[in-house]
Design a protein around this motif. Structure first.
Motif, PDB file in Angstrom:
ATOM      1  N   ALA B 177      21.769  -3.642 -86.000  1.00 18.11           N
ATOM      2  CA  ALA B 177      20.894  -2.480 -86.209  1.00 18.11           C
ATOM      3  C   ALA B 177      21.277  -1.727 -87.469  1.00 18.11           C
ATOM      4  CB  ALA B 177      20.973  -1.573 -84.990  1.00 18.11           C
ATOM      5  N   ILE B 178      22.602  -1.583 -87.674  1.00 15.45           N
ATOM      6  CA  ILE B 178      23.078  -0.859 -88.854  1.00 15.45           C
ATOM      7  C   ILE B 178      22.699  -1.625 -90.121  1.00 15.45           C
ATOM      8  CG2 ILE B 178      25.147  -0.073 -90.094  1.00 15.45           C
ATOM      9  CD1 ILE B 178      26.357   0.309 -87.171  1.00 15.45           C
ATOM     10  N   THR B 181      19.226  -1.417 -91.338  1.00 18.57           N
ATOM     11  CA  THR B 181      18.893  -0.198 -92.092  1.00 18.57           C
ATOM     12  C   THR B 181      19.434  -0.253 -93.502  1.00 18.57           C
ATOM     13  OG1 THR B 181      20.868   0.858 -91.207  1.00 18.57           O
ATOM     14  CG2 THR B 181      18.791   1.265 -90.035  1.00 18.57           C
ATOM     15  N   PRO B 184      17.942  -4.993 -95.266  1.00 15.14           N
ATOM     16  CA  PRO B 184      17.010  -5.571 -94.289  1.00 15.14           C
ATOM     17  C   PRO B 184      16.765  -7.078 -94.476  1.00 15.14           C
ATOM     18  CG  PRO B 184      15.912  -3.975 -95.732  1.00 15.14           C
ATOM     19  CD  PRO B 184      17.275  -4.113 -96.244  1.00 15.14           C
TER      20      PRO B 184
END
Lengths: 267, 247
Positions: B177-178, B181, B184
């Motif tokens: 998830a990190i 961000t 991508p």
């Protein structure tokens, strides 16, 4: 707070349900299928092994049978060969024996034929010779010959040895004597013979005169078991006997070459 | 961003609720059960079989083989529990490739639930195998002094099981998830692949540790050589697990 106890509970229940469901729908069928397949493979392998063993056994049995058959065949062949050999030998022996017998028989026949032929020839010759001699002597026999014969008989009577004289004398004493001659003797001759007998034996001898044409020419005195005489027939008989002996002796050496020729012919 | 899928609540009624953890667990259960049912519906017992059946046979027989290798005498008996542990954790990790999916194992509640299941199952299997007395006597070995340490060990390893799996799964999701961000492209894919690997390793570790605990609890004198083997097997995953745990 990271732990939500309701979720923990729910997840425990969820997990247990999942365990049950997977057991029911996944593990058991799959394990069963694997087991079935393994069993099937094992069975097939066992079958294959059994078949292999059976095949091996059958092969062994077949080989064994084949060997036995071969042995039997060889034995039979050997036996048959032996029998054939023995039969051949037997037949050969029989044939040889038959040939030998036949040869011997032929030889025998030849020999006997030869012998009978030679015997017939010799007897015929002898008979012919003596028939001629008899005829000639018979033709020649006449009064003078008879007379002469009577003289010879009387002389012979007188010149008998003592032993013969004693034997004949004893015989004449017991039985009357018979004087046989080929022709009727004249009275003088009969008297001369009677006289000579009486003188010889110093007794009155009873005799009877008979005519016997088979004497050819001659006179003989016969009494019980004793005989005294002189005739050409006696000479001829003794001559015939000697000729016969001579021919028999000649046959013996001639028989051997004759046999040889018979064998040569047979071969 | 949620640290755990427990936070995503779809429906709630007082104490009862349906959050993402439960929902995705159900989804996984559905996939597993329906998939199994579909494949095992027409199982072939002959030499010819479908590729799906082949896959399931490979998975099931591999799990079975692993259980046997650790030293449990009748692996089929434990296959239901241990196999489901592995399949659930592995599938939970595998489905991370599906967008929008949150692995239920990324929730401490799930891992705690699984660890509690193991915590309960170990004495249950142990007692079933050697009786209550026989099982409890194990806590007094080698001496009575060891009793509290044995109890602590029992509890701590359960905690370790739960936290290890949760930490790994959660960290994987978090890092992904990190990264999404920050960068991508490309990197998330690589990390996702790594996450898959980690998930599989974690599934194996969870499964093998549970197996070893059960094997240790059911260890009998007759199975002495197997026990030695089991101890060895226990040592290995622990060694492997430690670095994982540090992540």
């Amino acid at each position: 707070m990271l732990i939500d106890w309701f979720t923990v509970l729910a997840q425990v229940v969820n997990f247990l349900i999942l365990v049950w469901l997977l057991k029911r729908f996944l593990y058991r069928p799959i394990l069963d299928a694997i087991d079935a397949r393994e069993q099937r493979i094992a069975r097939e392998l066992a079958d294959a092994d059994a078949k292999k063993a059976e095949a091996q056994q059958e092969r062994d049995a077949f080989q064994h049978k084949n060997e036995a058959f071969e042995q039997q065949r060889a034995a039979l062949l050997c036996k048959a060969t032996d029998e054939a050999k023995a039969e051949r030998q037997r037949l050969l022996d029989e044939a040889r024996q038959a040939a030998d017998t036949l040869a011997a028989k032929r030889q025998e026949t030849l020999k006997s034929e030869q012998q009978s032929l030679s015997a017939a020839l010799s007897s015929r010759a002898r008979e012919e010779v003596f028939a001629i001699a008899r005829k000639a002597l018979g033709d020649l026999a006449g009064a003078s010959l008879e007379e002469r014969m009577g003289e010879v008989f009387v002389r012979r009577l007188r010149s008998m040895d003592a032993k013969a004289k004693a034997g004949l004398g004893a015989a004449l004493q017991s039985a009357p004597g018979i004087v046989r001659s080929a022709f009727d003797l004249p009275a003088e001759q009969r008297a001369a013979i009677q006289k000579a007998l009486n003188e010889t034996f110093s007794a009155d001898i009873h005799i009877r005169f008979e005519t016997a044409p088979d004497l050819v020419s001659g006179i003989e005195l016969a009494t019980d078991g004793h005989k005294l005489g002189w005739s050409i027939a006696d000479y001829l008989e003794s001559l015939e006997q000697r000729v016969g002996e001579l021919l028999t002796e000649q046959d013996k050496p001639t028989a051997q070459p004759a046999q040889d020729t018979a064998v040569a012919k047979q071969q | 961003m949620h640290l755990s899928p427990d936070g995503i609540i779809f429906w709630q009624s007082g104490f009862l609720k349906i959050n993402a953890t439960i929902a995705f667990t159900w989804a996984l259960m559905l996939v597993l059960v329906v998939g199994s049912k579909l494949v095992t519906r027409k199982l072939s017992r002959g030499l010819e079989r479908s590729r799906w059946q082949n896959l399931l046979e490979i998975v099931v027989s591999a799990i079975n083989g692993q259980i046997a290798e650790v030293g449990l005498r009748r692996p089929e008996k434990y296959l239901g529990f241990l196999g489901t542990l592995f399949l659930f954790v592995a599938m939970a990790s595998l489905f991370t490739i599906v967008p929008g999916y949150e692995p239920p194992t990324g929730s401490l509640s799930t891992t705690a639930a699984l660890a509690i299941c193991v915590f309960v199952a170990v004495p249950l299997f142990g007692i079933e195998d050697r009786g209550l007395g026989g099982y409890l006597r194990e806590y007094l070995k080698p001496t009575v002094i060891m009793l509290p340490f044995n109890i602590i060990s029992e509890l701590s390893r359960t905690l370790a099981l739960a936290v290890r799996l949760f930490g790994n799964m959660m960290s994987g999701t978090m890092i992904l998830a990190i990264l999404l961000t920050i960068t991508p492209f490309i990197f998330p894919i690589a990390l996702s692949a790594l996450g898959l690997l980690t998930g599989m390793v974690q599934a194996y570790i969870f499964f093998i540790l549970a197996t070893v605990y059960i094997a240790a609890a059911t260890r009998t004198r007759k199975a002495a050589p197997e026990a030695i083997h089991a101890v060895k097997a226990e040592a290995k995953p622990d060694a492997k697990a430690e670095p994982e745990h540090r992540q």
